[in-house]
Design an enzyme around this catalytic site. Sequence first.
Site, short mmCIF file in Angstrom:
data_model
loop_
_atom_site.label_atom_id
_atom_site.label_comp_id
_atom_site.label_asym_id
_atom_site.label_seq_id
_atom_site.Cartn_x
_atom_site.Cartn_y
_atom_site.Cartn_z
N TYR A 89 0.81 -1.22 0.00
CA TYR A 89 0.00 0.00 0.00
C TYR A 89 0.85 1.27 0.00
O TYR A 89 0.40 2.30 -0.52
CB TYR A 89 -1.00 -0.02 1.16
CG TYR A 89 -2.15 -0.94 0.87
CD1 TYR A 89 -3.19 -0.55 0.03
CD2 TYR A 89 -2.18 -2.25 1.38
CE1 TYR A 89 -4.24 -1.42 -0.28
CE2 TYR A 89 -3.21 -3.11 1.08
CZ TYR A 89 -4.24 -2.69 0.25
OH TYR A 89 -5.27 -3.55 -0.07
N GLN A 117 -15.92 3.20 -6.03
CA GLN A 117 -15.21 2.04 -5.49
C GLN A 117 -13.72 2.32 -5.37
O GLN A 117 -12.99 1.52 -4.78
CB GLN A 117 -15.43 0.84 -6.41
CG GLN A 117 -16.87 0.38 -6.52
CD GLN A 117 -17.04 -0.64 -7.62
OE1 GLN A 117 -17.27 -0.31 -8.78
NE2 GLN A 117 -16.94 -1.91 -7.27
N HIS A 141 -15.17 1.94 -0.56
CA HIS A 141 -14.07 1.02 -0.28
C HIS A 141 -12.93 1.69 0.48
O HIS A 141 -11.82 1.15 0.55
CB HIS A 141 -13.54 0.40 -1.58
CG HIS A 141 -14.49 -0.58 -2.19
ND1 HIS A 141 -14.38 -1.03 -3.50
CD2 HIS A 141 -15.59 -1.19 -1.68
CE1 HIS A 141 -15.36 -1.88 -3.74
NE2 HIS A 141 -16.11 -1.99 -2.67
N THR A 159 -16.52 0.51 -14.33
CA THR A 159 -16.61 -0.58 -13.35
C THR A 159 -16.55 -1.94 -14.04
O THR A 159 -16.95 -2.09 -15.19
CB THR A 159 -17.92 -0.49 -12.54
OG1 THR A 159 -19.03 -0.75 -13.40
CG2 THR A 159 -18.08 0.90 -11.92
N LEU A 211 -14.76 1.15 -20.73
CA LEU A 211 -13.81 0.84 -21.79
C LEU A 211 -14.30 -0.33 -22.63
O LEU A 211 -14.16 -0.36 -23.85
CB LEU A 211 -12.43 0.54 -21.21
CG LEU A 211 -11.32 0.19 -22.20
CD1 LEU A 211 -11.03 1.37 -23.13
CD2 LEU A 211 -10.05 -0.23 -21.45
N GLU A 212 -14.89 -1.31 -21.97
CA GLU A 212 -15.42 -2.51 -22.62
C GLU A 212 -16.59 -3.01 -21.78
O GLU A 212 -16.77 -2.58 -20.64
CB GLU A 212 -14.33 -3.58 -22.72
CG GLU A 212 -13.72 -3.95 -21.39
CD GLU A 212 -12.49 -4.82 -21.51
OE1 GLU A 212 -12.08 -5.40 -20.49
OE2 GLU A 212 -11.93 -4.93 -22.62
#
Length: 231
Positions: free
Chosen positions: A53, A91, A109, A174, A200-201
């Site tokens: 992290y 998120q 999150h 997402t 994006l997809e």
Amino acid sequence: MNLFILTGAGVSAESGLGVFRGTGAALWKRYDPMQLATPEAFMRDPALVHEFYNARRRNLIAAASNAAHIALARLEAGLAQRGDSMTLVTQNIDDLHERAGSKRVIHMHGELLKARCASCGAVRDCREELSTDSRCGCDGALRPHVVWFGETPLYMEEIYAALERADRFVAIGTSGAVYPAAGFVREARARGLRCCEVNLEPSENAAQFDERRYGRASEIVPSWVEEILAR
């Protein structure tokens, strides 16, 4: 208009922040999340978890908001000016929405630039690197203020209340794979909301959306925002 917008890692990818899932160099393809992102992992090897992290934090501090973040901040301001509203739930554990100018962001999150005491639960700002010597005022160990596997996301009551007030649901960047966020579109559809995916997809739950737009977030999010503000 009362928009509920959910954002994921795809919004921040063009800012140089790694996505956790998906194709290419997704972080959970290169690292084992069970060794880095669970309470048990932190108890077993806190130094390793801090190292992971700390690297993410350094990357975030060096990053900058992109056109997608800026467009969403513009959308929030534009809707407010005409008496409409917007709830932005992310998120993402980065602060790039805030740096772009978004005034109210719900981080379900957690936030990477904060630390939480593993003993008393106190949360504080944290831009420095953490180690096993990092302690709270109560002498409890400090951990990243992020939601790990097996932990409950934050602000869920507030999020579901906002979803009940919304008249349109939009998911941006997402994967559609992480619950409970991936279930928001189902909740929205059950309430009769029109649902739009900007990604994006196609996500794993793309079939549940009424409208779908695909491409780079820095290109399609600003164009979508301009359409909304022009209505």
